[in-house]
Write a protein that holds these residues in place. Structure first.
Motif, mmCIF file in Angstrom:
data_model
loop_
_atom_site.group_PDB
_atom_site.id
_atom_site.type_symbol
_atom_site.label_atom_id
_atom_site.label_comp_id
_atom_site.label_asym_id
_atom_site.label_seq_id
_atom_site.Cartn_x
_atom_site.Cartn_y
_atom_site.Cartn_z
ATOM 1 N N PHE A 68 2.005 -13.840 -10.853
ATOM 2 C CA PHE A 68 2.225 -15.000 -9.991
ATOM 3 C C PHE A 68 2.945 -16.037 -10.844
ATOM 4 O O PHE A 68 2.548 -16.287 -11.985
ATOM 5 N N ALA B 121 4.804 -19.854 -10.001
ATOM 6 C CA ALA B 121 5.354 -20.826 -9.049
ATOM 7 C C ALA B 121 6.626 -21.470 -9.574
ATOM 8 O O ALA B 121 7.556 -21.723 -8.817
ATOM 9 N N VAL C 188 -2.219 -20.991 -15.801
ATOM 10 C CA VAL C 188 -3.548 -21.613 -15.739
ATOM 11 C C VAL C 188 -3.422 -22.848 -14.857
ATOM 12 O O VAL C 188 -2.539 -23.678 -15.063
ATOM 13 N N THR D 285 0.101 -18.196 -18.771
ATOM 14 C CA THR D 285 0.920 -19.240 -19.377
ATOM 15 C C THR D 285 0.217 -20.555 -19.095
ATOM 16 O O THR D 285 -0.464 -20.706 -18.073
ATOM 17 N N SER E 228 -6.673 -27.545 -22.344
ATOM 18 C CA SER E 228 -7.788 -26.591 -22.348
ATOM 19 C C SER E 228 -7.577 -25.481 -21.337
ATOM 20 O O SER E 228 -7.155 -25.739 -20.224
ATOM 21 N N HIS F 164 4.658 -27.601 -19.261
ATOM 22 C CA HIS F 164 3.636 -27.954 -18.263
ATOM 23 C C HIS F 164 4.325 -28.306 -16.945
ATOM 24 O O HIS F 164 5.304 -29.049 -16.924
#
Ligand SMILES: Cc1cc2nc3c(=O)[nH]c(=O)nc-3n(C[C@H](O)[C@H](O)[C@H](O)COP(=O)(O)O)c2cc1C
Length: 273
Positions: free
Chosen positions: A8, A10, A61, A89, A94, A123
């Protein structure tokens, strides 16, 4: 041995690692296929796992663990005692419950988890003003990914089965982990929305939405099903999909985690065997 990589992604980070591992496994002589489970239509169709001997599951994550829609998809699978590996990834913060909780789901579905890995990546919230690991994954991460492909193929090929060591058993309850998912909507105060003036009405934002939350006509995402993956924001060819500015929350996050931006960028990708 026939291997399936199902991932997956996005905004494309996990896809980069999945594609790379796919090529490395092929070079090692593996018979390997790749499946992108990001589109809702793919996850809604039953995936025929009977064709494969081993699996790699890749995902980002989201709030310390696998995205909810990925967890739900994994829960539909039947491992039938076959080996699998997981890779994540993440943006440098955390993530330790991600390995443990995803491993638990896979074991409950009858898979034997033989390895896991985490890879640094830009990120997603950089799209809203964060500046975490902007240029990752880079050569450092791909060199760990090469090692990960090699070691995982070895474990798939061997007769024995070793549970990967090193990732922490989390003591967070599922309730707590569900609660922290709400955090994203405290910093993302404005769900993805379309600026009418800049929109070229191509509908890509709606097509790429992995939950069906984005409505290109109304120009808004439905908060009840939006998972804040920001796929619509990154896919818009005219940069017409927006979210609120989150730069202030980045400073707060760094200070809450007692970490600097430089420390974050220095983090290394890692394999668990
Ligand atoms: C809703 C959401 C929550 C996230 N939570 C975390 C997190 O808990 N820790 C972290 O380090 N990164 C977090 N990230 C960053 C992503 O894990 C990272 O950018 C990932 O590589 C995105 O993968 P993709 O491009 O394949 O979608 C989060 C991203 C999103 C969209």
């Amino acid at each position: 041995m026939k291997i399936l990589i199902a991932y997956f992604s996005a905004t494309g980070n996990t896809r980069k690692i999945a594609d790379f591992v796919f090529e490395k496994l092929k070079n090692l002589g593996a018979d390997v296929e790749i499946l992108d489970i990001t589109p809702l239509s793919v996850r809604e169709k039953k995936t025929d796992l009977s064709l494969y001997d081993a699996f790699l599951f890749g995902m980002p994550v989201h709030s310390w663990r696998a995205p909810r829609i990925v967890r739900n998809w994994l829960k539909t699978l039947d491992g039938c005692g076959r080996k699998c590996s997981m890779f994540f990834t993440y943006g440098g913060f955390s993530i330790h419950p991600a390995h443990y909780t995803t491993c638990k789901i896979l074991e409950e579905r009858g898979f034997l988890v033989v390895s896991s890995a985490e890879f640094l990546a830009a990120h997603t919230f950089n799209l809203g003003g964060w500046e975490a690991n902007v240029n990752r994954p880079d050569e450092r991460d791909f060199s760990v990914a090469e090692e990960y492909a090699k070691e995982t193929y070895l474990r798939f090929s061997g007769d024995d089965y070793n549970i990967p060591k090193g990732f922490l058993k989390t003591d967070y309850t599922p309730y707590f982990l569900d609660e922290i998912e709400k955090f994203r909507f405290r910093i993302l105060t404005q769900p993805p929305y379309i600026n009418e003036k800049e929109c070229i009405k191509c509908g890509i934002c709606e097509d790429v939405c992995p939950t069906g939350a984005m409505n290109a006509k109304s120009g808004k995402a439905d908060l009840k099903i939006c998972i804040a993956c920001l796929g619509c924001v990154s896919a818009c060819p005219n940069n017409a999909v927006f979210i609120n500015d989150m730069s202030e929350s980045f400073a707060c996050k760094l200070s809450a985690e007692k970490i600097t931006k430089e420390d974050l960028d220095k983090k290394e990708s890692r394999i668990y065997l």
